[in-house]
Design a protein around this motif. Sequence first.
Motif, PDB file in Angstrom:
ATOM      1  N   PHE A 285       0.912  -1.141  -0.029  1.00 18.39           N
ATOM      2  CA  PHE A 285       0.052  -0.013   0.007  1.00 18.39           C
ATOM      3  C   PHE A 285       0.854   1.225  -0.103  1.00 18.39           C
ATOM      4  N   ALA A 286       1.899   1.064  -0.558  1.00 16.58           N
ATOM      5  CA  ALA A 286       2.967   2.257  -0.614  1.00 16.58           C
ATOM      6  C   ALA A 286       2.455   3.540  -1.138  1.00 16.58           C
ATOM      7  N   LEU A 287       1.620   3.517  -2.210  1.00 19.84           N
ATOM      8  CA  LEU A 287       0.943   4.643  -2.862  1.00 19.84           C
ATOM      9  C   LEU A 287      -0.099   5.293  -1.870  1.00 19.84           C
ATOM     10  N   GLY A 288      -0.524   4.584  -1.178  1.00 22.48           N
ATOM     11  CA  GLY A 288      -1.611   4.984  -0.284  1.00 22.48           C
ATOM     12  C   GLY A 288      -2.952   5.514  -0.994  1.00 22.48           C
ATOM     13  N   ILE A 289      -3.403   6.766  -0.688  1.00 22.61           N
ATOM     14  CA  ILE A 289      -4.644   7.100  -1.123  1.00 22.61           C
ATOM     15  C   ILE A 289      -4.313   8.294  -2.134  1.00 22.61           C
ATOM     16  N   MET A 290      -3.165   8.559  -2.211  1.00 21.54           N
ATOM     17  CA  MET A 290      -2.653   9.766  -3.095  1.00 21.54           C
ATOM     18  C   MET A 290      -3.049   9.644  -4.576  1.00 21.54           C
ATOM     19  N   PRO A 291      -3.004   8.600  -5.117  1.00 18.64           N
ATOM     20  CA  PRO A 291      -3.463   8.540  -6.716  1.00 18.64           C
ATOM     21  C   PRO A 291      -4.987   8.799  -6.698  1.00 18.64           C
ATOM     22  N   TYR A 292      -5.721   8.234  -5.598  1.00 13.99           N
ATOM     23  CA  TYR A 292      -7.109   8.733  -6.015  1.00 13.99           C
ATOM     24  C   TYR A 292      -7.441  10.193  -5.584  1.00 13.99           C
ATOM     25  N   ILE A 293      -6.904  10.790  -4.842  1.00 12.83           N
ATOM     26  CA  ILE A 293      -6.802  12.318  -4.425  1.00 12.83           C
ATOM     27  C   ILE A 293      -6.472  12.946  -5.376  1.00 12.83           C
ATOM     28  N   THR A 294      -5.536  12.582  -6.269  1.00 10.47           N
ATOM     29  CA  THR A 294      -4.983  13.243  -7.422  1.00 10.47           C
ATOM     30  C   THR A 294      -5.789  13.054  -8.482  1.00 10.47           C
ATOM     31  N   ALA A 295      -6.665  12.069  -8.793  1.00  9.79           N
ATOM     32  CA  ALA A 295      -7.484  11.849  -9.837  1.00  9.79           C
ATOM     33  C   ALA A 295      -8.823  12.631  -9.458  1.00  9.79           C
ATOM     34  N   SER A 296      -9.226  12.697  -8.106  1.00  7.22           N
ATOM     35  CA  SER A 296     -10.465  13.236  -7.930  1.00  7.22           C
ATOM     36  C   SER A 296     -10.221  14.785  -8.303  1.00  7.22           C
TER      37      SER A 296
ATOM     38  N   ALA B  44      -1.721   5.299 -10.409  1.00  6.79           N
ATOM     39  CA  ALA B  44      -1.029   4.324  -9.897  1.00  6.79           C
ATOM     40  C   ALA B  44      -0.068   3.411 -10.584  1.00  6.79           C
ATOM     41  N   ILE B  45      -0.159   3.046 -11.949  1.00  7.32           N
ATOM     42  CA  ILE B  45       0.947   2.615 -12.504  1.00  7.32           C
ATOM     43  C   ILE B  45       2.070   3.680 -12.870  1.00  7.32           C
ATOM     44  N   LEU B  46       1.647   4.862 -13.178  1.00  9.25           N
ATOM     45  CA  LEU B  46       2.952   5.624 -13.434  1.00  9.25           C
ATOM     46  C   LEU B  46       3.676   6.112 -12.162  1.00  9.25           C
ATOM     47  N   GLN B  47       2.989   6.192 -11.129  1.00  8.86           N
ATOM     48  CA  GLN B  47       3.426   6.579  -9.771  1.00  8.86           C
ATOM     49  C   GLN B  47       4.392   5.541  -9.275  1.00  8.86           C
ATOM     50  N   SER B  48       3.732   4.128  -9.352  1.00  9.35           N
ATOM     51  CA  SER B  48       4.482   2.790  -8.748  1.00  9.35           C
ATOM     52  C   SER B  48       5.865   2.626  -9.567  1.00  9.35           C
ATOM     53  N   THR B  49       5.854   2.930 -10.953  1.00 13.66           N
ATOM     54  CA  THR B  49       6.996   2.784 -11.914  1.00 13.66           C
ATOM     55  C   THR B  49       7.817   3.882 -11.359  1.00 13.66           C
ATOM     56  N   ALA B  50       7.578   5.120 -11.300  1.00 12.68           N
ATOM     57  CA  ALA B  50       8.729   5.987 -10.928  1.00 12.68           C
ATOM     58  C   ALA B  50       9.263   5.716  -9.512  1.00 12.68           C
ATOM     59  N   LEU B  51       8.240   5.327  -8.600  1.00 16.31           N
ATOM     60  CA  LEU B  51       8.852   4.873  -7.493  1.00 16.31           C
ATOM     61  C   LEU B  51       9.967   3.896  -7.399  1.00 16.31           C
ATOM     62  N   ILE B  52       9.584   2.832  -8.111  1.00 17.67           N
ATOM     63  CA  ILE B  52      10.706   1.457  -8.232  1.00 17.67           C
ATOM     64  C   ILE B  52      11.836   2.207  -8.903  1.00 17.67           C
ATOM     65  N   ALA B  53      11.692   2.864 -10.032  1.00 16.06           N
ATOM     66  CA  ALA B  53      13.033   3.248 -10.636  1.00 16.06           C
ATOM     67  C   ALA B  53      13.949   4.214  -9.827  1.00 16.06           C
ATOM     68  N   ILE B  54      13.251   5.226  -9.093  1.00 18.22           N
ATOM     69  CA  ILE B  54      14.007   5.811  -8.006  1.00 18.22           C
ATOM     70  C   ILE B  54      14.727   5.126  -6.925  1.00 18.22           C
ATOM     71  N   ALA B  55      13.623   3.911  -6.402  1.00 15.57           N
ATOM     72  CA  ALA B  55      14.417   3.077  -5.128  1.00 15.57           C
ATOM     73  C   ALA B  55      15.458   2.361  -5.660  1.00 15.57           C
ATOM     74  N   ARG B  56      15.687   1.862  -6.916  1.00 12.01           N
ATOM     75  CA  ARG B  56      16.826   1.138  -7.438  1.00 12.01           C
ATOM     76  C   ARG B  56      18.079   1.972  -7.533  1.00 12.01           C
ATOM     77  N   GLN B  57      17.930   3.166  -7.343  1.00 10.28           N
ATOM     78  CA  GLN B  57      19.090   4.176  -7.347  1.00 10.28           C
ATOM     79  C   GLN B  57      19.650   4.400  -6.167  1.00 10.28           C
ATOM     80  N   PRO B  58      20.741   3.814  -5.666  1.00  8.21           N
ATOM     81  CA  PRO B  58      21.100   4.341  -3.999  1.00  8.21           C
ATOM     82  C   PRO B  58      21.143   5.818  -3.637  1.00  8.21           C
ATOM     83  N   GLY B  59      20.535   6.277  -2.713  1.00  4.77           N
ATOM     84  CA  GLY B  59      20.548   7.496  -2.233  1.00  4.77           C
ATOM     85  C   GLY B  59      19.498   8.421  -2.940  1.00  4.77           C
TER      86      GLY B  59
END
Length: 436
Positions: free
Chosen positions: A75-86, A125-140
């Motif tokens: 549930f890492a993305l939480g409710i933010m995608p829904y808030i943004t979409a609304s 959610a697809i866009l945000q999860s992809t970006a989050l994982i891409a950023i998490a793969r880079q140290p720091g």
Amino acid sequence: MLTAFAQAFRTPDLRKKIAFTLFILALFRLGSQLPTPGVDTQAIHDCLQPALDGGGIYGLINLFSGGALLQLSIFALGIMPYITASIIIQLLVVVIPRLETLKKEGQSGTTKLTQYTRYLTIGLAILQSTALIAIARQPGRLLRGCDQPLIHEQVNVFGILTMVTIMTAGTSVIMWLGELITDRGVGNGMSVLIFTQIAATFPQSLWQIKTVDGWGVFIAVLASGMVLVAAVVYVEQAQRRIPVQYAKRMIGRRMYGGTSTYIPLKVNQAGIIPVIFASSLLYLPALATQIGDQNAGWSIWVQKYFTRGDHPIYMASFFVLIVFFAFFYVAITFNPRELADNMKKYGGFIPGIRAGRPTEEYLDYVLNRITTAGALYLGVVALIPMIAIGILGSSVSQQRFPFGGSSILIMVGVGLDTVKQIQSQLQQRNYEGFLR
């Protein structure tokens, strides 16, 4: 008040609703702690607290996820995608005539708009999860100062797709849980979930302040938080009541009208939306530094002035954006002309004001004055954590001052709304409410 609480639990159907809501919230918190497959939980454990102590650009989003974002849970993305979409759908209703027509169709149109919001939530959610994982793969990148990737190196493309699917599915489950609370529980489901995520971070934050700074600072923070909550409750309940008279009309053999009512205009007509807009806009430059070259000149300038909230330039920009978005959001959601036309159509008028255009101008004048006070109030409340940090010391900043403007505004608003709903259900059964 305590008697009313007891009466609420003695009412069988209301007790079931409260128990069902608590059960859903427990499942929600459980999902917020389950890590996504492929995440290096040990690396997150080693880097999470130092990154929180040093600040970061994900504070608001991590707050709305109850800490699940930086832990990369399902549930890492939480409710933010829904808030943004609304928010996007609300803005598009003003721009696109077809959506505006759907809004005026009543329940059927609202159902279609809700369906569009769900589709947009999945896409975001697809866009945000992809970006989050891409950023998490880079140290720091995600956790500042962390010299190791948060995703296992052996995770291949299929594993990344699996992680994106799971996080997106987690967002869908959150939407479903929120709708279950709305239909079978107590309160607005999405709002209650946000309330739960924010409230979940309070005990740890307060205990950290007590551990690091002692009982003196802990009591000072707690007292200032209680005063802030009382002030926010007072302003959130404040409203300007514009009296409206309805003339008597003869329809057939019956006389209608002749009643008096009022138009309630809240001081904080825009709610928490301006703070979210301003935080999101200030988040974009910092996100650009995370994705781009962190050693470039523009990146260093952004990291110096817009990454942390303790710089005067950041605070001034935040305040100005909140005031601007408060006027902007009220302008697109409240239409004085439409309200004046409806009043004229049904024989209503404001005492001392002619119907039609004079009523529209009067409503616009009053709304601008109220919005000015509400926008300044939102800006001050949003800056209170930064001001308190400066007064109480940098150690509180390192532990994330828990009574943030956004969190207090959301918790007070959702709390008042939920209490009112329970109170109305008690009054339907001839029981006294929470407030005598």
